[in-house]
Design a protein around this motif. Structure first.
Motif, mmCIF file in Angstrom:
data_model
loop_
_atom_site.group_PDB
_atom_site.id
_atom_site.type_symbol
_atom_site.label_atom_id
_atom_site.label_comp_id
_atom_site.label_asym_id
_atom_site.label_seq_id
_atom_site.Cartn_x
_atom_site.Cartn_y
_atom_site.Cartn_z
ATOM 1 N N MET A 1 9.098 12.511 9.935
ATOM 2 C CA MET A 1 7.913 11.812 9.408
ATOM 3 C C MET A 1 8.291 10.491 8.744
ATOM 4 O O MET A 1 7.517 9.537 8.745
ATOM 5 C CB MET A 1 7.190 12.709 8.406
ATOM 6 N N GLU A 2 9.503 10.439 8.200
ATOM 7 C CA GLU A 2 9.966 9.181 7.609
ATOM 8 C C GLU A 2 10.025 8.081 8.662
ATOM 9 O O GLU A 2 9.668 6.926 8.406
ATOM 10 C CB GLU A 2 11.337 9.376 6.960
ATOM 11 N N ASP A 3 10.488 8.459 9.869
ATOM 12 C CA ASP A 3 10.552 7.475 10.960
ATOM 13 C C ASP A 3 9.162 6.990 11.344
ATOM 14 O O ASP A 3 8.956 5.812 11.664
ATOM 15 C CB ASP A 3 11.263 8.079 12.170
ATOM 16 N N GLU A 4 8.190 7.914 11.321
ATOM 17 C CA GLU A 4 6.821 7.529 11.657
ATOM 18 C C GLU A 4 6.258 6.548 10.621
ATOM 19 O O GLU A 4 5.584 5.572 10.973
ATOM 20 C CB GLU A 4 5.931 8.778 11.738
ATOM 21 N N ILE A 5 6.550 6.845 9.357
ATOM 22 C CA ILE A 5 6.078 5.951 8.291
ATOM 23 C C ILE A 5 6.697 4.568 8.432
ATOM 24 O O ILE A 5 6.021 3.524 8.325
ATOM 25 C CB ILE A 5 6.401 6.554 6.908
ATOM 26 N N LYS A 6 8.009 4.562 8.699
ATOM 27 C CA LYS A 6 8.706 3.281 8.845
ATOM 28 C C LYS A 6 8.170 2.499 10.036
ATOM 29 O O LYS A 6 7.953 1.282 9.968
ATOM 30 C CB LYS A 6 10.205 3.556 9.002
ATOM 31 N N ALA A 7 7.928 3.201 11.135
ATOM 32 C CA ALA A 7 7.416 2.538 12.340
ATOM 33 C C ALA A 7 6.010 1.993 12.103
ATOM 34 O O ALA A 7 5.661 0.900 12.581
ATOM 35 C CB ALA A 7 7.416 3.519 13.518
ATOM 36 N N GLU A 8 5.190 2.742 11.363
ATOM 37 C CA GLU A 8 3.822 2.301 11.094
ATOM 38 C C GLU A 8 3.822 1.047 10.210
ATOM 39 O O GLU A 8 3.018 0.125 10.428
ATOM 40 C CB GLU A 8 3.054 3.432 10.405
ATOM 41 N N PHE A 9 4.733 0.985 9.229
ATOM 42 C CA PHE A 9 4.853 -0.228 8.408
ATOM 43 C C PHE A 9 5.269 -1.420 9.254
ATOM 44 O O PHE A 9 4.710 -2.516 9.139
ATOM 45 C CB PHE A 9 5.865 -0.004 7.273
ATOM 46 N N ASN A 10 6.263 -1.210 10.131
ATOM 47 C CA ASN A 10 6.737 -2.297 10.998
ATOM 48 C C ASN A 10 5.635 -2.776 11.935
ATOM 49 O O ASN A 10 5.510 -3.978 12.210
ATOM 50 C CB ASN A 10 7.949 -1.839 11.813
ATOM 51 N N ASN A 31 1.579 14.985 -0.594
ATOM 52 C CA ASN A 31 0.745 15.372 -1.736
ATOM 53 C C ASN A 31 -0.736 15.093 -1.504
ATOM 54 O O ASN A 31 -1.594 15.857 -1.954
ATOM 55 C CB ASN A 31 1.192 14.643 -2.995
ATOM 56 N N TYR A 32 -1.043 14.013 -0.810
ATOM 57 C CA TYR A 32 -2.443 13.618 -0.626
ATOM 58 C C TYR A 32 -2.940 13.837 0.801
ATOM 59 O O TYR A 32 -4.015 13.348 1.158
ATOM 60 C CB TYR A 32 -2.618 12.151 -1.026
ATOM 61 N N ASP A 33 -2.126 14.557 1.609
ATOM 62 C CA ASP A 33 -2.522 14.920 2.972
ATOM 63 C C ASP A 33 -2.925 13.679 3.769
ATOM 64 O O ASP A 33 -4.027 13.595 4.341
ATOM 65 C CB ASP A 33 -3.676 15.928 2.929
ATOM 66 N N LEU A 34 -2.035 12.708 3.783
ATOM 67 C CA LEU A 34 -2.290 11.442 4.464
ATOM 68 C C LEU A 34 -1.443 11.322 5.713
ATOM 69 O O LEU A 34 -0.284 11.759 5.743
ATOM 70 C CB LEU A 34 -1.977 10.260 3.541
ATOM 71 N N LYS A 35 -2.010 10.718 6.725
ATOM 72 C CA LYS A 35 -1.231 10.334 7.898
ATOM 73 C C LYS A 35 -0.502 9.037 7.598
ATOM 74 O O LYS A 35 -0.947 8.250 6.749
ATOM 75 C CB LYS A 35 -2.152 10.150 9.102
ATOM 76 N N PRO A 36 0.596 8.757 8.298
ATOM 77 C CA PRO A 36 1.289 7.475 8.060
ATOM 78 C C PRO A 36 0.372 6.276 8.233
ATOM 79 O O PRO A 36 0.467 5.295 7.495
ATOM 80 C CB PRO A 36 2.408 7.492 9.111
ATOM 81 N N SER A 37 -0.558 6.351 9.197
ATOM 82 C CA SER A 37 -1.479 5.214 9.403
ATOM 83 C C SER A 37 -2.410 5.048 8.211
ATOM 84 O O SER A 37 -2.729 3.916 7.804
ATOM 85 C CB SER A 37 -2.294 5.433 10.684
ATOM 86 N N ASP A 38 -2.878 6.191 7.627
ATOM 87 C CA ASP A 38 -3.740 6.106 6.440
ATOM 88 C C ASP A 38 -2.979 5.528 5.254
ATOM 89 O O ASP A 38 -3.517 4.728 4.470
ATOM 90 C CB ASP A 38 -4.272 7.493 6.085
ATOM 91 N N LEU A 39 -1.732 5.951 5.112
ATOM 92 C CA LEU A 39 -0.904 5.444 4.003
ATOM 93 C C LEU A 39 -0.728 3.936 4.116
ATOM 94 O O LEU A 39 -0.875 3.203 3.121
ATOM 95 C CB LEU A 39 0.451 6.144 4.008
ATOM 96 N N VAL A 40 -0.426 3.450 5.304
ATOM 97 C CA VAL A 40 -0.192 2.022 5.500
ATOM 98 C C VAL A 40 -1.488 1.233 5.302
ATOM 99 O O VAL A 40 -1.477 0.114 4.767
ATOM 100 C CB VAL A 40 0.422 1.756 6.887
ATOM 101 N N SER A 41 -2.625 1.825 5.702
ATOM 102 C CA SER A 41 -3.908 1.149 5.465
ATOM 103 C C SER A 41 -4.166 0.980 3.968
ATOM 104 O O SER A 41 -4.625 -0.076 3.516
ATOM 105 C CB SER A 41 -5.050 1.959 6.101
#
Length: 627
Positions: A1-10, A31-41
């Protein structure tokens, strides 16, 4: 999931190379049940709100503020779905844990109306105990929480005093934390009102700034040089200035502004003199001061120079004129009757402008410690002022300090205006309503105030409630006012510290005339006498938003004040400056210069000043008091 988060930021134009920041982002998603795309938004919204346009790198330092942003988003989403749902805050938890009255409804205290309530309000802060909500604001109710400020031992002790008034009670050494309620009631006596006249030469609230042009800068500097040259000629001591760039074997007199040849600080080899357009076309010439045994100069200082320029490339100075002499009476041998009439005229003028007595407390921000936003130092200062009853309380910013750690991190969930209104204005309103209509409070903003315009000179705060406007007055920065005909000037920019870093000076090697550095720095502001500048330094120090389209009227002092207040990070002081009197027949003018220090320093208390002025600097009591 870390890779997904990093890729979404990039994917969205951000880079996240910080491992700690990446781990925290992963924690937020879980903790907040977020997808990487939601976090980046959410990050994009936070990024735009914080105006981080110059930095697309996601750093660990921003994670605390980002977490608060996420929590607020989650709270808003829940409230939107279920409007009737009550979300508990840490304040509610504190009430439950401390077994407080469950029917208590006044979460935020209103203005006290009963005398006993107000007495309690002013007696409680001495324990420095406060209830806090999740973001570190004071709630005005006692709690078991004791801050580092509340644990300090030396309270309200005089660190420096000037006592020129015999049989006068200074009262600076009293330990106010030992006073009982009866003592408190005995000390509250009706104070004498003071007249107050504000000289409004500064910018108005809502004015346009950041529109100054190169032409404005040029005209402001050129006018300073021209006015100084005209004042020197009008004194009758100096001749008309000439062009200092022209080669000449004879001694010449020139007027110009000190500047530095290149970046960095002044040194013996980098001093330039820029003359006016009228005398030299604005050209610069190198200035050699090796023949002088004593001088004090800084970039932006306007001076007169006596010397010679044998080559046309370097002006070798034999004398530096850094102050304008007051005009010597033209007819020293006047007829006795005529001379007596002149004396009477001068006397009558002096009587109409004769300064009266004034008692004042002066404090400079920050008004809260770095570990919280309780504003404990301000509360304790008001408690002290309520007992000492000064005619005037002068508070100089910053009030909502942009350098405060919580404000810099963006972890506060109130607007800066709300913090100023609830933590500063409300306390001041309680203070003046309790003590009566005779009390006056003056506020002077700072460029470090997060809730105010970032420009210098600076407009006054807008204070709306009409019932307190006549008692709580806001000045421009810098500002001038008369209190009981005592002329007071103040400026919250740390000019003393900035001049200290830029000044180049030389003292006599024989030590016959020891120089008081703080007095010398303060004298630079007052040395021109007729056209004195609150900010003579040019170019301005880094971080000073000097606007030359507002500067000419706002920064100029029309006359020498009786008291000038220059708060600084440098050590507190109260000094009597002697201006003039260098030449025979020249009148000497005295001015009290006050640096009250900072009311809060780190997690502890700082200092403030108390002054009882009785007509002249030779008749006053003054103290620096440690909080």
């Amino acid at each position: 999931m870390e890779d997904e988060i990093k890729a979404e930021f990039n994917k969205n134009g951000f880079t996240i190379d910080d491992e700690e920041a990446l781990k925290k982002c992963l924690t937020f998603c879980i903790n907040y049940d977020l997808k990487p795309s939601d976090l980046v938004s959410s990050w994009e919204v936070y990024y735009l709100n914080r105006q981080l346009d110059d930095n697309t790198t996601v750093e660990d330092a921003e994670m605390d503020g980002f977490l608060v942003h996420l929590q607020n988003e989650q709270k808003e989403a829940v409230v939107k779905e279920e409007p009737g749902l009550h979300i508990y805050s840490s304040k509610d938890v504190d009430i439950i844990l401390n077994d407080e009255d469950e029917h208590m409804t006044d979460d935020i205290p209103g203005t006290p109306t009963d005398k006993s309530q107000i007495q309690k309000l002013y007696s409680e802060p001495l324990d420095s105990t406060h209830k806090t909500n999740g973001n570190g604001y004071s709630s005005g109710k006692p709690s078991k929480l004791v801050t580092p400020f509340g644990r300090r031992t030396d309270k309200l002790v005089a660190k420096f005093s000037i006592n020129n008034l015999p049989n006068s009670e200074n009262g600076s050494n009293e330990q106010d934390n030992e006073n009982t309620d009866d003592d408190f009631l005995k000390k509250v006596q009706p104070c004498k009102s003071c007249s107050l006249i504000v000289h409004g030469a500064g910018p108005e609230p809502g004015c346009r700034f950041m529109y100054d042009r190169i032409e404005d800068r040029f005209n402001a500097l050129e006018n300073r040089i021209s006015r100084y040259a005209n004042a020197l000629v009008a004194s009758g001591i100096y001749e008309e200035p000439v062009d200092p760039t022209v080669a000449s074997q004879r001694s010449v007199f020139a007027v110009g502004m000190i500047s530095c040849d290149g970046e960095g600080h002044l040194n013996d080899k980098s001093i330039l003199l820029q003359s006016s357009v009228a005398h030299s076309g604005g050209q610069r010439v190198r200035l050699d001061l090796h023949k002088l045994g004593q001088f004090s100069i800084f970039p932006g200082q306007v001076v007169g120079i006596e010397g010679h320029n044998p080559s046309g490339h370097c002006l070798i100075a034999s004398k530096v004129v850094d102050s304008v002499p007051l005009p010597v009476p033209t007819d020293m041998n006047a007829h006795p009757v005529k001379k007596q009439a002149l004396d009477q005229e001068v006397l009558s003028t002096d009587l109409t402008s004769r300064p009266d007595e004034i008692s004042v407390i002066i404090a400079s921000g920050p008004f809260t410690t770095t570990d919280n936003l309780f504003f404990e130092p301000l509360t304790e200062l008001l408690a002290y002022a309520s007992r000492k009853q000064p005619q005037l309380l002068i508070l100089l910013g910053p009030f909502v300090d942009s350098e405060h750690p919580q404000i810099k991190k963006g972890t506060v969930d109130m607007s800066y205006d709300e913090i100023f209104r609830l933590e500063v204005l409300r306390k001041l309103q309680d203070h003046v309503e309790y003590l009566g209509s005779e009390v006056r409070v003056i506020l002077v903003p700072s460029i470090r105030d997060a809730n105010h315009d970032f420009v210098f000179p600076q407009p006054a705060f807008e204070i709306h409630p009409s019932d307190i406007k006549h008692q709580i007055t806001s000045l421009t920065n810098p500002g001038m006012f008369d209190a009981n005909q005592v002329k007071v000037g103040c400026c919250t920019v740390d000019l003393l510290k900035q001049l200290s870093g830029e000044e180049l000076s030389r003292n006599p090697k024989d030590g016959t005339t020891p120089s008081d550095r703080m007095s010398r720095l303060a004298n630079h502001i007052l040395s021109q006498r007729r056209h004195v500048y609150f900010y003579p330094l040019y170019p301005p120090a880094e971080g000073i938003p000097l606007d030359f389209s507002l500067a000419p009227e706002a920064l100029s002092i029309s006359s020498i004040p009786d008291i000038i207040i220059l708060p600084s990070d440098m050590k507190y002081f109260i000094k009597v400056l002697s201006i003039g009197g260098r030449s025979e027949g020249e009148e000497e003018k005295k001015c009290v210069c006050v640096n009250p220090g900072r009311l809060a320093k780190g997690e502890g208390g700082g200092t403030f000043a108390e002054l009882h002025y009785h007509g002249s600097p030779d008749m006053m009591n003054a103290s620096i008091i440690g909080l």
